[in-house]
Design a protein around this motif. Sequence first.
Motif, PDB file in Angstrom:
ATOM      1  N   TYR A  54      -3.076  10.338  -9.063  1.00 52.04           N
ATOM      2  CA  TYR A  54      -3.539  10.512  -7.691  1.00 52.04           C
ATOM      3  C   TYR A  54      -4.845   9.775  -7.408  1.00 52.04           C
ATOM      4  O   TYR A  54      -5.333   9.794  -6.277  1.00 52.04           O
ATOM      5  N   GLY A  55      -5.437   9.155  -8.421  1.00 53.60           N
ATOM      6  CA  GLY A  55      -6.649   8.389  -8.192  1.00 53.60           C
ATOM      7  C   GLY A  55      -6.349   7.082  -7.486  1.00 53.60           C
ATOM      8  O   GLY A  55      -5.199   6.678  -7.309  1.00 53.60           O
ATOM      9  N   ARG A  56      -7.399   6.378  -7.113  1.00 52.89           N
ATOM     10  CA  ARG A  56      -7.236   5.125  -6.386  1.00 52.89           C
ATOM     11  C   ARG A  56      -7.014   3.929  -7.305  1.00 52.89           C
ATOM     12  O   ARG A  56      -6.635   2.848  -6.827  1.00 52.89           O
ATOM     13  N   ASP A  57      -7.234   4.097  -8.617  1.00 54.97           N
ATOM     14  CA  ASP A  57      -7.355   2.922  -9.479  1.00 54.97           C
ATOM     15  C   ASP A  57      -6.465   2.956 -10.710  1.00 54.97           C
ATOM     16  O   ASP A  57      -6.930   2.776 -11.844  1.00 54.97           O
TER      17      ASP A  57
ATOM     18  N   PRO B  46       0.836  -1.209   0.000  1.00 52.55           N
ATOM     19  CA  PRO B  46       0.000   0.000   0.000  1.00 52.55           C
ATOM     20  C   PRO B  46       0.865   1.251   0.000  1.00 52.55           C
ATOM     21  O   PRO B  46       2.002   1.181  -0.442  1.00 52.55           O
ATOM     22  N   MET B  47       0.326   2.372   0.499  1.00 52.37           N
ATOM     23  CA  MET B  47       0.999   3.668   0.629  1.00 52.37           C
ATOM     24  C   MET B  47       0.838   4.537  -0.599  1.00 52.37           C
ATOM     25  O   MET B  47       1.591   5.479  -0.808  1.00 52.37           O
ATOM     26  N   GLY B  48      -0.157   4.245  -1.457  1.00 55.92           N
ATOM     27  CA  GLY B  48      -0.459   5.136  -2.566  1.00 55.92           C
ATOM     28  C   GLY B  48      -0.896   6.502  -2.062  1.00 55.92           C
ATOM     29  O   GLY B  48      -1.173   6.687  -0.869  1.00 55.92           O
ATOM     30  N   PRO B  49      -0.993   7.514  -2.950  1.00 53.49           N
ATOM     31  CA  PRO B  49      -1.238   8.885  -2.507  1.00 53.49           C
ATOM     32  C   PRO B  49      -2.573   9.082  -1.807  1.00 53.49           C
ATOM     33  O   PRO B  49      -2.717   9.987  -0.985  1.00 53.49           O
ATOM     34  N   ASN B  50      -3.570   8.250  -2.122  1.00 52.26           N
ATOM     35  CA  ASN B  50      -4.861   8.328  -1.447  1.00 52.26           C
ATOM     36  C   ASN B  50      -5.258   6.997  -0.811  1.00 52.26           C
ATOM     37  O   ASN B  50      -6.424   6.741  -0.551  1.00 52.26           O
ATOM     38  N   GLY B  51      -4.245   6.159  -0.562  1.00 47.47           N
ATOM     39  CA  GLY B  51      -4.489   4.885   0.107  1.00 47.47           C
ATOM     40  C   GLY B  51      -4.418   3.703  -0.828  1.00 47.47           C
ATOM     41  O   GLY B  51      -4.853   3.761  -1.975  1.00 47.47           O
ATOM     42  N   GLY B  52      -3.819   2.610  -0.339  1.00 47.41           N
ATOM     43  CA  GLY B  52      -3.724   1.402  -1.145  1.00 47.41           C
ATOM     44  C   GLY B  52      -2.675   1.511  -2.223  1.00 47.41           C
ATOM     45  O   GLY B  52      -1.559   1.983  -1.997  1.00 47.41           O
TER      46      GLY B  52
END
Length: 539
Positions: free
Chosen positions: A314-317, A273-279
């Motif tokens: 910056y999106g989740r996907d 994880p640890m992406g910019p907006n989670g996961g």
Amino acid sequence: MSRRWTITVALAGYLFASIGVILLFSCNSNELNSSKKGMEENMYDEQHRPQFHFTPEKKWMNDPNGMVYYDDEYHLFYQYYPEGIVWGPMHWGHAVSKDLIRWEHLPIALYPDSLGYYFSGSAVIDYNNTSGFGDGEIPPMVAIFTFGWEDEKGIAQRQGIAFSLDKGRTWTKYEGNPVLDINLNAFRDPKVFWHRPSQKWIMSIVASNDNETIIPDHVKFFVSENLIDWEQTGEFGYTYGTQGGKWECPDLIEIPIEGTNEKKWVLIVSINPMGPNGGSGIQYFIGDFDGKTFEIDEQFKTGGGLSKTLWMDYGRDNYAGVTWSNTPDNTFVLIGWMSNWDYAQQVPTERWRSSMTIPRKLILENTVKGLRLNSKPIDQLKELRKRKKEIPAIEFYEKRAIADSLVNSTAEVILQFNKKGAGEDSKFGILLKNNKGEQVNIYFETSVNKYFIDRSRSGKVDFSPKFASIDAAPRIDDSDTLKFHLYIDKSSVELFADDGSVVMTETFFPNEDFSTIQIYGTNGGELVKGEIFELNSIW
């Protein structure tokens, strides 16, 4: 008091209404469905099925792999489990395209064997037959991948190769596999390219904790003259960028700086994880490569062996994104897995799981904040356009409404706002809505200088506690002009803001297809111009 003016655009049906004028159109269903050859008739009409994004016909898909161009075909291999809609023993699925938009499904390319599952990797065309796999006439297509198998310490990982002499339709596994094993349990996702200055193959590959000794995530670099014998020459990472999650799917590319005669090397690395907006997320580094190792540019170092984190999306996907090799025009086109490991195995689809992003052209540009890697939709997507509706300029002190219709809840939307004169708490954006009160909000907020996507009320959100979210992306451009370029599909939206300097990719799963777009602004400012295109299905 905040004033909010809206432009409402209906997506469902074929009605165009503009200031009292109504136009009625019909649609050629044969045209839309002509490429559904050999598939169940309604497969691509099922709920949430994307209409212009690549999806497997059925079952589970994740990372794109082995992306290579050869003999007028773009190859897309991908992590695939043909027995279920959750992750399982990994195969390499396979599809080809002439234009990166319309895809032909092919049989599974690589199956698990006694050496393990077939994890992510890459593919190259060995034009000089350095491997010796060619027949003297046809250059071999060589796949380089990670074997994953269970041992007493968990999943052990080492690298193998296979080759094809018939454009990827059949494969021969190298009898000497594995070709690279350094006794690490986390050692995967080799991305290989031919380095002309050194006349050698270069491999970028991630490595981390081996379950006995704590090893921070990093990228190792190996070189080879024949794709079989590999020598390590360098490393990068450890403290740079974002740590705390697993690094995966590296990609090292040399790319021109737009408007100059200079080039820089960009190292792309996914993290979960640890992406910019989670996961899950994709970070990147800009620097130099000397044929042996990568060194980050000084402008991105922050001292103490640390660096700024630059996010591609910056999106989740958008995850595991890598570029095609051997492209005919030497451009860098990336595609990513349009999901997030936080909830990928729980999303509410039944026959298949996951899709890919639209292909994006990568461009390195100087910005007010320094060098940045921008992403722009590839030009071929324009071929999907059908009817166009132009939206006139509107100031947000007088309510105006324009209705439009587009097929299958899909659209390409291009908007330009002027925020000069807008209040400090102004918002400019787009709402996707349906008759059930569900919505997705894509907007810019002046008070924090950020773009947002709010999918907290998008419909089916309770399948995972991590799905409903309001996600933010800091703006880079400092002008008064806000540019929104969106691709809206049945279950996703991709925002390319300010000419691709800010990108957000998000999925959603409404209980009823979104049927309305509402374009809005608050507290001053104006919509300078806008275009909405109805899009054809690729199926």
